[in-house]
Design a protein around this motif. Sequence first.
Motif, PDB file in Angstrom:
ATOM      1  N   UNK B  15       0.928  -1.173   0.138  1.00  0.00           N
ATOM      2  CA  UNK B  15       0.144  -0.043  -0.122  1.00  0.00           C
ATOM      3  C   UNK B  15       0.826   1.304   0.014  1.00  0.00           C
ATOM      4  N   UNK B  16       1.965   1.314   0.696  1.00  0.00           N
ATOM      5  CA  UNK B  16       2.725   2.516   0.849  1.00  0.00           C
ATOM      6  C   UNK B  16       3.378   3.006  -0.530  1.00  0.00           C
ATOM      7  N   UNK B  17       3.317   2.166  -1.600  1.00  0.00           N
ATOM      8  CA  UNK B  17       3.700   2.392  -2.883  1.00  0.00           C
ATOM      9  C   UNK B  17       2.667   3.173  -3.812  1.00  0.00           C
ATOM     10  N   UNK B  18       1.403   3.208  -3.066  1.00  0.00           N
ATOM     11  CA  UNK B  18       0.443   3.951  -3.650  1.00  0.00           C
ATOM     12  C   UNK B  18       0.752   5.673  -3.671  1.00  0.00           C
ATOM     13  N   UNK B 215      -5.208  -3.198   1.590  1.00  0.00           N
ATOM     14  CA  UNK B 215      -6.391  -2.238   1.119  1.00  0.00           C
ATOM     15  C   UNK B 215      -7.008  -1.268   2.126  1.00  0.00           C
ATOM     16  N   UNK B 216      -6.633  -1.711   3.467  1.00  0.00           N
ATOM     17  CA  UNK B 216      -7.186  -0.850   4.438  1.00  0.00           C
ATOM     18  C   UNK B 216      -6.278   0.334   4.550  1.00  0.00           C
ATOM     19  N   UNK B 217      -5.060   0.086   4.307  1.00  0.00           N
ATOM     20  CA  UNK B 217      -4.161   1.309   4.431  1.00  0.00           C
ATOM     21  C   UNK B 217      -4.170   2.421   3.529  1.00  0.00           C
ATOM     22  N   UNK B 218      -4.889   2.072   2.139  1.00  0.00           N
ATOM     23  CA  UNK B 218      -4.684   2.832   1.180  1.00  0.00           C
ATOM     24  C   UNK B 218      -5.303   4.199   1.253  1.00  0.00           C
ATOM     25  N   UNK B 219      -6.293   4.321   2.188  1.00  0.00           N
ATOM     26  CA  UNK B 219      -6.638   5.692   2.256  1.00  0.00           C
ATOM     27  C   UNK B 219      -5.593   6.686   2.621  1.00  0.00           C
ATOM     28  N   UNK B 220      -4.818   6.168   3.791  1.00  0.00           N
ATOM     29  CA  UNK B 220      -3.831   6.924   4.324  1.00  0.00           C
ATOM     30  C   UNK B 220      -2.569   7.305   3.467  1.00  0.00           C
ATOM     31  N   UNK B 221      -2.339   6.431   2.426  1.00  0.00           N
ATOM     32  CA  UNK B 221      -1.144   6.918   1.639  1.00  0.00           C
ATOM     33  C   UNK B 221      -1.669   7.414   0.411  1.00  0.00           C
ATOM     34  N   UNK B 222      -2.757   7.620  -0.078  1.00  0.00           N
ATOM     35  CA  UNK B 222      -3.438   8.189  -1.082  1.00  0.00           C
ATOM     36  C   UNK B 222      -3.447   9.881  -0.498  1.00  0.00           C
ATOM     37  N   UNK B 223      -4.030  10.031   0.722  1.00  0.00           N
ATOM     38  CA  UNK B 223      -4.116  11.189   1.215  1.00  0.00           C
ATOM     39  C   UNK B 223      -2.721  11.978   1.253  1.00  0.00           C
ATOM     40  N   UNK B 224      -1.731  11.215   1.813  1.00  0.00           N
ATOM     41  CA  UNK B 224      -0.354  11.872   2.065  1.00  0.00           C
ATOM     42  C   UNK B 224       0.134  12.186   0.661  1.00  0.00           C
TER      43      UNK B 224
END
Lengths: 384, 373
Positions: B15-18, B215-224
Amino acid sequence: MQRRHKWKLIMVNIACVLTLCSCVETKQLEKLGLITAQGYDLEKENEIKGTVVVHKFDPLAENLTKVITVKSHTSKALRQEQNLEIDQKLVTGQLRCVIYSKELAKRGLSQLVDALNRDPTIGNMVYLTVADDDALSIVNIDQSKLKVNLGTYLYNLIKQNVESEQLTSPTLHEFNHNLQDHGKDPVLPILKLKGEGVTISGIALFKGDRIVGELPSNKLFYAKVLYDKYKSGTHELGFNRSHFKQIIKNQGRENKEVYDRLFISIDNIRSHAKIKLIDKEKLLFRVEVTLDSRLLEATEPLDLTSTKNIKFIEKKINKEMESQIKQLLEFFKKKQVDPIGIGNEYMANSREKPLSKKEWRELYKDAKFEVRVDNTIVKTGVID
Amino acid sequence: MNVNLHPKEGILFSAYLLFFVIHGVQTGVGIVGLPRIVFLEAKHDAWISVLVAGVLTSIVLWFIITMLKQYDSADLYGIHVDVFGKWVGNSLSIIYMLYMVGSFFIIFMNYIEIVQVWIFPNLATWQLALVLIFLTVYAVFGGIRIIVGVAFLSVVGTMWILVVAFVPLRYADFSHLFPIMNIGFGELLKGAKSTTLSMMGFELIMFVYPYVREKKKSMKYVQIANMYTTFLSAFVTLISIVFFAGDSLKATIWPVLSMFKIVRLPNLERFEFIAVSFWMLIILPNMCLYLWAASKGFSRVLKRKQKTGVWVFAILAFGATFFIQARYQMNMVTDLVAKSGFYAVICYPVFLSIIVLVKKWWTKRRNSHAKAS
């Protein structure tokens, strides 16, 4: 199958890169004539005379610089005409210095400067200058005496003076910026022939893109104090000798009494000029200048051992500077030029619609100034 | 067609690669001209406009991610079918594919225009287009993991340009910034709207989402990622405002590159040459992701191989380069895509996610009613 497909693509990519590389224009140094300086003169109505100094990289040629003069209407047409007179392709990537004649500058430079802006090969750090009479005579100075080509010579002449804080930097970028800013006007250095060399005789004050006045080189210090916020070089101040009687060391040289002027030279280490709008209705600006300086030289032996004496000198210098700066501001106002950016300061403090250049000029006529100088002599050299 | 897409475990990415994907695809050719475009609307408060735009996109992103979370592992194509049924859903998908091909097209066309103006005036458009398209096709054939890798390299490899952006501050005149917030709220919003071209790209999360491992972490990385892009754009805009006089900023087509003109290295007179060349690295993930997402539609919507889609779109885009000759045509196409982008990226996802949320709520209520009765 998958793998072979991939290899095919790689091969196609490599083939593309290899074959298409040759499609773009190549520029071999030996086949180029690098323009290092350009001069523009007004020939007659609607016609300008352009002169270029070309630096060649031909190993066989003896004379590495060449001067070409032609006449035309636009600066790019000049280039074409010039190209007819040279065996190498003229390019402007190394342009260092552009000289405009005063006659031309009086009629407006914006069209010629615009041509420089439009061309991506011309850097933003090109120096713009104004020739005291015509640009041709400056470009035509005897170059055999110069170690470097004229463009580089002029560039170094200006750069050296900018770096030693005697001159405000006259790059193309700054000229553009100040020309376009509604509350500021550009300045450019004036080049003058002196003997076999070139000297900077002062700065030209522009109203819009037209020259309207000049500031002699001895007034540059104050302009620099107001203009650049960091350092402003060395300056010599003249005083009435009798005012300093109490602190002049009497060394028995009574004959000095014949001079009635005392000169003190100071070197400015730090300066900070702040223009503040105090009263919007009355258009009253307060200019606060804080300086830290070193005392470099005085024409009389001064007694600098006590704090009181130094304070005394500081006070005298403050007063002198205040009156000089005030004079300078009034002079700018009379000439209707605003090289310091007082207009920008005004607009930054007014929450109304931004003013146009013309509206600001109307207001500028009624501007009043209050000058405060706070000069601190931080060092007096190695002796007291 | 399945609503959910379940790729093999091996091609999922962390997810962090997002962060790199979203930031990489947001910054592209848009940011080069951004300061001027916003300045035209919001004047000296343009940088505030960009911040406002960042907040708005962040809200849109919240909507998008919340919508995606309603499904197990769906992409936009699946959601379309789920919400609108086969025919309407697939037609909407095809329209979205066309929009993405349009974005793909204007990205490399705008870049080629920059190269032609700044470095090679005689370069024919199709030559560079051919190289860029082949490069993109090659990367897209590598699959999503390769594209994510390209995005990572592009972001990390070009971060240093940010440092160079500090150099123009030497010539800054900060009085240009004042008085702050002197512009009407309407203009501020108009300015925010004009940032669309440089903010868009985040909508691709709707296609990449099934390939994210956590997938749960995607919100965080996308917002960052979106915050970083906003910060970057606002910073660049701020520098442009203090560096240029208002009137010249209005007239400068690529303010960011023009600012680089004053950067000088000891053995390199003209830094913008390097900047323009490096910009190819910046736009590469944009091109890859747009082409990938559009061609994905071929396998999802049209039941063809994705590879066919890649070639079809590549040839289509290449053919279209011959129709663009002058700058005003380019402007027209760019404006068209930016305008449709505003609807496709900002309005439509919000609209769609509201429908999805209402639908979920509705079925839940009906189910619980059915159970209760």
